[in-house]
Scaffold this active site. Structure first.
Site, PDB file in Angstrom:
ATOM      1  N   GLU A 113       1.124  -1.304   0.326  1.00  0.00           N
ATOM      2  CA  GLU A 113      -0.309   0.174  -0.020  1.00  0.00           C
ATOM      3  C   GLU A 113      -0.104   0.995   0.026  1.00  0.00           C
ATOM      4  OE1 GLU A 113      -3.338  -1.955   2.921  1.00  0.00           O
ATOM      5  OE2 GLU A 113      -2.861   0.172   2.783  1.00  0.00           O
ATOM      6  N   CYS A 185       2.739   8.476   1.770  1.00  0.00           N
ATOM      7  CA  CYS A 185       3.058   7.321   3.124  1.00  0.00           C
ATOM      8  C   CYS A 185       3.382   6.036   2.068  1.00  0.00           C
ATOM      9  CB  CYS A 185       1.936   7.046   3.797  1.00  0.00           C
ATOM     10  SG  CYS A 185       1.849   5.796   4.530  1.00  0.00           S
ATOM     11  N   CYS A 192       4.460  -7.716   8.286  1.00  0.00           N
ATOM     12  CA  CYS A 192       5.631  -6.731   8.773  1.00  0.00           C
ATOM     13  C   CYS A 192       5.377  -7.801  10.610  1.00  0.00           C
ATOM     14  CB  CYS A 192       4.755  -5.560  10.189  1.00  0.00           C
ATOM     15  SG  CYS A 192       6.253  -5.077  11.330  1.00  0.00           S
ATOM     16  N   CYS A 196       2.345  -5.478  16.964  1.00  0.00           N
ATOM     17  CA  CYS A 196       2.136  -4.949  17.660  1.00  0.00           C
ATOM     18  C   CYS A 196      -0.058  -5.330  17.764  1.00  0.00           C
ATOM     19  CB  CYS A 196       1.499  -3.243  17.282  1.00  0.00           C
ATOM     20  SG  CYS A 196       3.178  -2.513  17.120  1.00  0.00           S
ATOM     21  N   CYS A 199      -2.694  -3.173  15.542  1.00  0.00           N
ATOM     22  CA  CYS A 199      -1.991  -2.575  13.288  1.00  0.00           C
ATOM     23  C   CYS A 199      -2.885  -3.658  12.841  1.00  0.00           C
ATOM     24  CB  CYS A 199      -0.019  -2.180  13.541  1.00  0.00           C
ATOM     25  SG  CYS A 199       0.084  -2.588  12.187  1.00  0.00           S
ATOM     26  N   GLY A 243       5.226  -2.403   6.966  1.00  0.00           N
ATOM     27  CA  GLY A 243       6.153  -3.123   7.536  1.00  0.00           C
ATOM     28  C   GLY A 243       6.990  -1.976   8.590  1.00  0.00           C
ATOM     29  N   GLU A 244       8.346  -2.452   9.454  1.00  0.00           N
ATOM     30  CA  GLU A 244       9.422  -2.161  10.591  1.00  0.00           C
ATOM     31  C   GLU A 244      10.182  -1.181   9.415  1.00  0.00           C
ATOM     32  OE1 GLU A 244       9.286  -0.783  12.868  1.00  0.00           O
ATOM     33  OE2 GLU A 244      11.404   0.251  12.161  1.00  0.00           O
ATOM     34  N   SER A 273       9.036   6.269  10.456  1.00  0.00           N
ATOM     35  CA  SER A 273       9.301   5.733  11.383  1.00  0.00           C
ATOM     36  C   SER A 273       9.316   4.932  12.425  1.00  0.00           C
ATOM     37  CB  SER A 273       7.001   5.816  11.554  1.00  0.00           C
ATOM     38  OG  SER A 273       6.308   5.316  12.618  1.00  0.00           O
ATOM     39  N   SER A 298       7.302   5.993  17.573  1.00  0.00           N
ATOM     40  CA  SER A 298       6.000   5.504  17.937  1.00  0.00           C
ATOM     41  C   SER A 298       5.958   4.290  19.296  1.00  0.00           C
ATOM     42  CB  SER A 298       5.213   3.969  16.999  1.00  0.00           C
ATOM     43  OG  SER A 298       5.266   3.649  15.696  1.00  0.00           O
ATOM     44  N   LEU A 299       5.901   5.241  19.756  1.00  0.00           N
ATOM     45  CA  LEU A 299       5.346   5.595  21.289  1.00  0.00           C
ATOM     46  C   LEU A 299       4.242   4.732  21.783  1.00  0.00           C
ATOM     47  CD1 LEU A 299       6.699   5.666  23.823  1.00  0.00           C
ATOM     48  CD2 LEU A 299       5.448   8.161  24.055  1.00  0.00           C
ATOM     49  N   ASN A 300       3.341   5.225  21.927  1.00  0.00           N
ATOM     50  CA  ASN A 300       1.697   4.738  22.212  1.00  0.00           C
ATOM     51  C   ASN A 300       1.654   4.738  23.117  1.00  0.00           C
ATOM     52  OD1 ASN A 300       1.697   5.402  18.479  1.00  0.00           O
ATOM     53  ND2 ASN A 300       2.268   2.840  18.999  1.00  0.00           N
ATOM     54  N   ASN A 376      -7.921   3.663  14.623  1.00  0.00           N
ATOM     55  CA  ASN A 376      -8.163   3.293  13.408  1.00  0.00           C
ATOM     56  C   ASN A 376      -8.591   1.729  13.484  1.00  0.00           C
ATOM     57  OD1 ASN A 376      -9.266   4.971  10.747  1.00  0.00           O
ATOM     58  ND2 ASN A 376      -7.019   5.084  10.355  1.00  0.00           N
ATOM     59  N   CYS A 419      -3.377   1.581   8.971  1.00  0.00           N
ATOM     60  CA  CYS A 419      -2.406   1.283   8.241  1.00  0.00           C
ATOM     61  C   CYS A 419      -2.353  -0.675   7.980  1.00  0.00           C
ATOM     62  CB  CYS A 419      -1.634   0.715   9.381  1.00  0.00           C
ATOM     63  SG  CYS A 419      -0.068   0.230   9.349  1.00  0.00           S
TER      64      CYS A 419
HETATM   65  N1  SAH Z   1       6.651   0.130  11.441  1.00  0.00           N
HETATM   66  C1  SAH Z   1       6.805   1.544  11.733  1.00  0.00           C
HETATM   67  C2  SAH Z   1       5.703   2.354  10.320  1.00  0.00           C
HETATM   68  C3  SAH Z   1       4.595   1.541   9.946  1.00  0.00           C
HETATM   69  S1  SAH Z   1       3.417   1.864  10.903  1.00  0.00           S
HETATM   70  C4  SAH Z   1       5.886   1.511  13.386  1.00  0.00           C
HETATM   71  O1  SAH Z   1       5.408   0.939  13.997  1.00  0.00           O
HETATM   72  O2  SAH Z   1       6.400   2.603  13.616  1.00  0.00           O
HETATM   73  C5  SAH Z   1       3.050   3.640  11.439  1.00  0.00           C
HETATM   74  C6  SAH Z   1       2.838   4.370  12.573  1.00  0.00           C
HETATM   75  O3  SAH Z   1       0.799   3.680  12.248  1.00  0.00           O
HETATM   76  C7  SAH Z   1       2.696   4.369  14.014  1.00  0.00           C
HETATM   77  O4  SAH Z   1       2.987   5.024  14.590  1.00  0.00           O
HETATM   78  C8  SAH Z   1       1.599   2.880  14.771  1.00  0.00           C
HETATM   79  O5  SAH Z   1       1.792   2.714  15.685  1.00  0.00           O
HETATM   80  C9  SAH Z   1       0.597   3.686  13.772  1.00  0.00           C
HETATM   81  N2  SAH Z   1      -0.479   2.481  13.337  1.00  0.00           N
HETATM   82  C10 SAH Z   1      -0.882   1.502  13.137  1.00  0.00           C
HETATM   83  N3  SAH Z   1      -1.794   0.701  13.489  1.00  0.00           N
HETATM   84  C11 SAH Z   1      -2.988   1.670  13.155  1.00  0.00           C
HETATM   85  C12 SAH Z   1      -4.327   2.383  13.529  1.00  0.00           C
HETATM   86  N4  SAH Z   1      -5.516   0.934  13.378  1.00  0.00           N
HETATM   87  N5  SAH Z   1      -4.446   3.116  13.392  1.00  0.00           N
HETATM   88  C13 SAH Z   1      -4.220   3.782  13.989  1.00  0.00           C
HETATM   89  N6  SAH Z   1      -2.535   4.404  13.857  1.00  0.00           N
HETATM   90  C14 SAH Z   1      -1.629   2.994  13.718  1.00  0.00           C
HETATM   91 FE1  SF4 Z   2       4.703  -3.725  12.626  1.00  0.00          FE
HETATM   92 FE2  SF4 Z   2       4.411  -0.581  12.703  1.00  0.00          FE
HETATM   93 FE3  SF4 Z   2       2.465  -2.002  12.924  1.00  0.00          FE
HETATM   94 FE4  SF4 Z   2       3.432  -2.460  14.769  1.00  0.00          FE
HETATM   95  S1  SF4 Z   2       2.677  -0.495  13.585  1.00  0.00           S
HETATM   96  S2  SF4 Z   2       2.405  -4.127  13.198  1.00  0.00           S
HETATM   97  S3  SF4 Z   2       5.720  -2.581  13.941  1.00  0.00           S
HETATM   98  S4  SF4 Z   2       3.658  -1.993  11.002  1.00  0.00           S
END
Ligand code: SAH
Ligand code: SF4
Length: 428
Positions: A113, A185, A192, A196, A199, A243-244, A273, A298-300, A376, A419
């Site tokens: 994507e 993006c 990945c 997480c 995700c 992906g990471e 990121s 991505s602190l989260n 999301n 994502c």
């Molecule tokens: N793997 C890397 C980059 C891709 S994810 C990372 O994790 O940083 C990019 C961003 O999207 C990250 O900050 C992640 O926390 C966020 N993300 C993933 N799934 C999401 C969702 N369902 N809703 C909102 N943000 C999301």
């Molecule tokens: Fe991979 Fe980023 Fe999704 Fe975590 S948030 S599973 S690191 S793509």
């Protein structure tokens, strides 16, 4: 038996031709020069090839008319092709966002994507990337200014629009420029491995790494579609797709070098990121400033306990180890580190979490900003979206603590914006 051997021979030949297809797109200048020397040509032909692939964005070998025709033919016979990833499907949102399934170069024809967001999504606000524009206000009182996107209750709550999307196969997007600036993006892997919990990409598992050409190719394919003029148009890149990136380090940085050195983009308009891959961040800190994108973490979550639950990677590299690695990056003037924070309803969105986050990011002693993202939703993931009031309150606390805070606009909800959502929804 009659006829059979012939058929086998034909199949073998076809197979061979298929297997020997070699993409030029993705090779750097040095590799292209070496290729030309191997072909008995002067090395400067490599520069011509680089110009054609990355500046002129020519998608077919035959159209590279700066190279003599016999050379083009010879390259083709040897199995070389431009081999740039192509946009296979386009989904357009009512808000102008376009989401693409981009088909890669490999024989597996995997798709990833890529997203085009005209006017950005707010994530780039205040990150110092608008070199030609005045700095965004840092005064928390200014955070409600109209130039900073706000999350509207309607958008957050509107589940229904997710069912509706318009799809145009291979439609051309060039209908005259209607954007002032845009953010793309970009994905770095198919799926990945980080897992997480919130995700959707995680659900795919890691299918494979993308090559440097497949990563940079997403950008070039979208540039072509929108007629982007490098050096004139304001386009930001965020490596925040599937992906990471730091677990595909060499290909990711290879793509960045192509985009900077050959395409001519500024690394100050790129943000990578990461979920917090410590060895990757340490390597990234060693990259020369001329080719190093900005960093987003991505602190989260406000602490190791909650982060460990929603991001199992935190058990390997807890928050402080990530912060130590981030401190090794030599920031450029006006550059800030971004902390992304996905708000999960009831899990990470409470006011006391915001207080903890403010302390945590302040303790880094670095110039930082926080990007809030309302989670999301996606099929099979058990979290809930934060209430709009909770989002507003969270932002209020951070702003009150003097932390520059921005809200990412939820873009393209109607085209499965989360994502990894599109690939999962379209391909099952
Ligand atoms: N793997 C890397 C980059 C891709 S994810 C990372 O994790 O940083 C990019 C961003 O999207 C990250 O900050 C992640 O926390 C966020 N993300 C993933 N799934 C999401 C969702 N369902 N809703 C909102 N943000 C999301
Ligand atoms: Fe991979 Fe980023 Fe999704 Fe975590 S948030 S599973 S690191 S793509």
């Amino acid at each position: 038996m009659t006829g059979k051997p012939k058929q086998l021979v034909q199949l073998d030949a076809a197979e061979q031709a298929h297997e020997s297809r070699k993409p030029l797109f993705g090779l750097d200048l040095e590799a292209l020069e070496a290729r030309m020397v191997e072909a008995g040509e002067p090395a400067w032909r490599g520069r011509q090839l680089a110009e054609a692939l990355y500046r002129q964005r020519i998608a077919g070998l035959d159209a590279i008319t700066t190279l003599p025709k016999p050379l083009r033919q010879r390259l083709a016979v040897e199995g070389w092709e431009v081999g740039r990833p192509r946009i296979a499907r386009v989904f357009q949102s009512v808000d102008g966002t376009e989401r693409y399934l981009v088909e890669c170069q490999g024989q597996d024809a995997q798709t990833v994507e890529t997203v085009w967001m005209p006017e950005g999504d707010g994530g780039e606000a205040g990150d110092g990337s608008d070199l030609d524009a005045p700095e965004m206000p840092e005064n928390p009182e200014m955070l409600g200014a109209p130039s900073i996107p706000r999350l509207s209750a309607e958008r957050v709550g509107n589940q229904k629009s997710q069912q509706e999307f318009v799809q145009y196969d291979n439609a051309s997007g060039e209908q005259g420029k209607r954007w002032e600036r845009a953010t793309i993006c970009v994905s770095s892997q198919v799926g990945c491995a980080v897992n997480c919990r919130f995700c959707l990409t995680a659900k795919l598992g890691l299918q494979r790494n993308l090559t440097a050409g497949e990563i940079a190719g997403q950008v070039i394919a979208v540039f072509e579609r929108h007629g982007v003029e490098v050096g004139r148009d304001r386009v930001n890149l965020v490596f925040m797709g599937m992906g990471e990136p730091l677990l595909n380090y060499d290909n990711f940085m290879g793509a960045v070098r192509l985009l900077v050195l050959e395409v001519g983009l500024s690394p100050r308009r790129m943000t990578v990121s990461t979920s917090g891959i410590v060895p990757g961040i340490e390597r990234f800190a060693q990259e020369p400033a001329e080719v190093r994108p900005k960093l987003a973490i991505s602190l989260n979550a406000p602490n190791d306990r909650i982060r460990g639950e929603i991001m199992p990677i935190n058990r390997k590299w807890p928050i402080e180890s990530v912060m130590d690695a981030v401190r090794k990056v030599q920031l450029r003037p006006r550059e800030r580190v971004t902390f992304e924070y996905v708000l999960l309803g009831g899990v990470t969105d409470r006011p006391e979490h915001a207080v903890e986050v403010a302390r945590l990011v302040r303790r880094t002693g670095l110039p930082i900003k926080v990007n809030l993202i309302a989670w999301n939703p996606g099929p099979g993931i058990e979290y809930t979206m934060p209430q709009p009031e909770a989002v507003e309150a969270f932002r209020g606390v951070l702003a009150g603590e003097g932390i520059p805070t921005y809200l990412r606009r939820p873009r393209g909800r109607d085209i499965f914006a989360a994502c990894g959502q599109l690939k999962r929804t379209v391909e099952g």
